[in-house]
Write an enzyme that holds these catalytic residues in place. Structure first.
Site, PDB file in Angstrom:
ATOM      1  N   THR A 123      57.637  -1.448   5.272  1.00  0.00           N
ATOM      2  CA  THR A 123      57.734  -2.376   4.130  1.00  0.00           C
ATOM      3  C   THR A 123      59.002  -3.225   4.207  1.00  0.00           C
ATOM      4  O   THR A 123      59.064  -4.284   3.595  1.00  0.00           O
ATOM      5  CB  THR A 123      57.691  -1.632   2.771  1.00  0.00           C
ATOM      6  OG1 THR A 123      58.740  -0.667   2.739  1.00  0.00           O
ATOM      7  CG2 THR A 123      56.355  -0.964   2.529  1.00  0.00           C
TER       8      THR A 123
ATOM      9  N   LEU B 171      65.811  12.794  14.214  1.00  0.00           N
ATOM     10  CA  LEU B 171      66.833  11.752  14.209  1.00  0.00           C
ATOM     11  C   LEU B 171      67.992  12.170  15.107  1.00  0.00           C
ATOM     12  O   LEU B 171      68.550  13.250  14.916  1.00  0.00           O
ATOM     13  CB  LEU B 171      67.384  11.542  12.783  1.00  0.00           C
ATOM     14  CG  LEU B 171      66.371  11.306  11.661  1.00  0.00           C
ATOM     15  CD1 LEU B 171      67.100  11.135  10.326  1.00  0.00           C
ATOM     16  CD2 LEU B 171      65.527  10.080  11.957  1.00  0.00           C
ATOM     17  N   TYR B 172      68.287  11.319  16.057  1.00  0.00           N
ATOM     18  CA  TYR B 172      69.444  11.611  16.906  1.00  0.00           C
ATOM     19  C   TYR B 172      70.411  10.438  16.846  1.00  0.00           C
ATOM     20  O   TYR B 172      70.063   9.298  17.159  1.00  0.00           O
ATOM     21  CB  TYR B 172      69.015  11.859  18.362  1.00  0.00           C
ATOM     22  CG  TYR B 172      70.209  12.031  19.256  1.00  0.00           C
ATOM     23  CD1 TYR B 172      70.969  13.203  19.198  1.00  0.00           C
ATOM     24  CD2 TYR B 172      70.594  11.016  20.132  1.00  0.00           C
ATOM     25  CE1 TYR B 172      72.098  13.352  20.003  1.00  0.00           C
ATOM     26  CE2 TYR B 172      71.723  11.165  20.940  1.00  0.00           C
ATOM     27  CZ  TYR B 172      72.463  12.336  20.862  1.00  0.00           C
ATOM     28  OH  TYR B 172      73.577  12.478  21.650  1.00  0.00           O
TER      29      TYR B 172
ATOM     30  N   LYS C 110      73.811  17.337   7.636  1.00  0.00           N
ATOM     31  CA  LYS C 110      74.405  18.671   7.847  1.00  0.00           C
ATOM     32  C   LYS C 110      75.057  18.752   9.225  1.00  0.00           C
ATOM     33  O   LYS C 110      76.199  19.213   9.372  1.00  0.00           O
ATOM     34  CB  LYS C 110      73.306  19.727   7.695  1.00  0.00           C
ATOM     35  CG  LYS C 110      73.739  21.138   7.959  1.00  0.00           C
ATOM     36  CD  LYS C 110      72.658  22.098   7.462  1.00  0.00           C
ATOM     37  CE  LYS C 110      72.667  23.387   8.243  1.00  0.00           C
ATOM     38  NZ  LYS C 110      71.881  23.342   9.487  1.00  0.00           N
TER      39      LYS C 110
ATOM     40  N   TYR D 104      54.020   9.385  -4.732  1.00  0.00           N
ATOM     41  CA  TYR D 104      55.427   8.945  -4.761  1.00  0.00           C
ATOM     42  C   TYR D 104      56.248   9.885  -5.632  1.00  0.00           C
ATOM     43  O   TYR D 104      57.303  10.375  -5.230  1.00  0.00           O
ATOM     44  CB  TYR D 104      55.473   7.520  -5.311  1.00  0.00           C
ATOM     45  CG  TYR D 104      56.847   6.880  -5.347  1.00  0.00           C
ATOM     46  CD1 TYR D 104      57.550   6.630  -4.173  1.00  0.00           C
ATOM     47  CD2 TYR D 104      57.425   6.491  -6.558  1.00  0.00           C
ATOM     48  CE1 TYR D 104      58.797   6.012  -4.200  1.00  0.00           C
ATOM     49  CE2 TYR D 104      58.665   5.872  -6.597  1.00  0.00           C
ATOM     50  CZ  TYR D 104      59.344   5.638  -5.414  1.00  0.00           C
ATOM     51  OH  TYR D 104      60.579   5.026  -5.449  1.00  0.00           O
TER      52      TYR D 104
END
Ligand code: UDP
Length: 320
Positions: free
Chosen positions: A36, A61-62, A105, A145
């Site tokens: 979006t 995610l890196y 974290k 949502y």
């Protein structure tokens, strides 16, 4: 120099945040899958301290370098978008929040969740304060949502309590301003688009339902203040000036200086009847309150839509 990762950074709110943080001297990593959000929103942020990563935040995610803040703004946020992409909406709120928390974290970063007034559902308490638990229909069309964001709040608090992560939760109420997509289906872009095209404004139901609209610059200021507190409980961010949708329609017609009519359409299922944030917590903890009046914010938004190149030709033809 501190580094901020903004998920959903190419979206409406995310891109304003990236811009503001860059101007404040942060390095900004903007992550977005462009479902979006758009490159148009961040194209002007070419800067050595700005990096764009096209990635779906529900995947691992890196990030190699240190990250000081993770601001998790990735999600469809307009009812028509989340109804069009129900599974992605659930995934980004649940799996995406889990991944973003995991990254925070790993980096020992502050984590800030963009939550929503939708956690209050169709509220029985008015105005809505943070200690209200809400009235949400889990299996209704908005449930994808609302429940995703409620889960996101729950897992954020779990990381805070169990892993001692420094977390913040902003419950964002209706926000508007430049860079909203004209076709994103939300009420202000819809009405402005309709007014400029000489079409009748589509008011759902009888228009007596209320909302309270916050201009984007005020919201960004609230988010940045929240980043810098050590307050983990949710904080409402929104403008507490409430009006009905029919009043909003008339205001937009007046400000656009256009003669057009209003037509009434069926009210979508579970559309909240009232919504107004109780913002005394934001005032107390953040020293924040909204500054831009609805009239001023609408003028700026209308001007922006008017100047958008793709539409300027048709506006000129219509003499707007
Ligand atoms: N709405 C409307 N006409 C439109 C679009 C929306 O009357 O063309 C109404 C909608 O039913 C809701 C309010 O405007 O009561 C705000 O809708 P929006 O989609 O902006 O966000 P919501 O606050 O419902 O998440």
């Amino acid at each position: 120099m501190e580094t901020v990762l903004v998920t959903g950074g190419a979206g409406f709110i995310g891109s304003h945040l990236c811009e503001h943080l860059l101007a404040e001297g942060y390095r900004v990593i903007c992550m977005d899958n462009l479902s979006t959000g758009t490159i148009d929103n961040i194209d002007h942020l070419r800067d050595e301290n700005f990096r764009f990563i096209k990635q779906d935040v529900t995947e691992y995610l890196y990030i190699k370098e240190p990250v000081d803040y993770v601001l998790h703004f990735a999600s469809p946020a307009s009812p028509i978008d989340y109804m069009r992409m129900p599974i992605q909406t659930l995934k980004v709120g649940s799996l995406g929040t889990h991944k973003a928390l995991g990254l925070a974290k790993e980096k020992n970063a502050v984590f800030l969740l963009a939550s929503t007034s939708e956690v209050y559902g169709d509220p029985h308490i008015h105005p809505q304060s943070e200690d209200y638990w809400g009235n949400v229909n889990p299996i209704g069309p908005r449930g994808v949502y609302d429940e995703a964001k409620r889960f996101a709040e729950a897992i954020t608090m779990a990381y805070h309590r169990y892993h001692k992560l420094r977390t913040r939760i902003a419950r964002i109420f209706n926000t508007y301003g430049p860079r909203m997509r004209l076709n994103d289906g939300r009420v202000i872009p819809n009405f402005v688009h309709q007014a400029f095209n000489g079409e009748p404004l589509t008011v759902y139901g009888d228009g007596s339902q209320t909302r309270s609209f916050c201009f984007i610059s005020d919201l960004v200021e609230g988010i940045v203040r929240l980043m810098h507190t050590d307050y983990a409980e949710p904080i409402n961010l929104g403008n507490d000036h409430e009006l009905s949708i029919i009043e909003l329609a008339n205001k937009i017609i007046e400000l656009c200086g256009i003669r057009t009519e209003i037509v009434f359409k069926e009210l979508p299922q579970d559309d909240p009847k009232t919504r107004r944030p109780e913002i005394s917590r934001a005032k107390k903890i953040l020293g924040w309150s909204p500054k831009v009046s609805l009239e001023e914010g609408l003028r700026r938004t209308i001007d922006w839509f008017k100047n958008k190149s793709s539409l300027s030709t048709s506006y000129r033809e219509k003499g707007v």
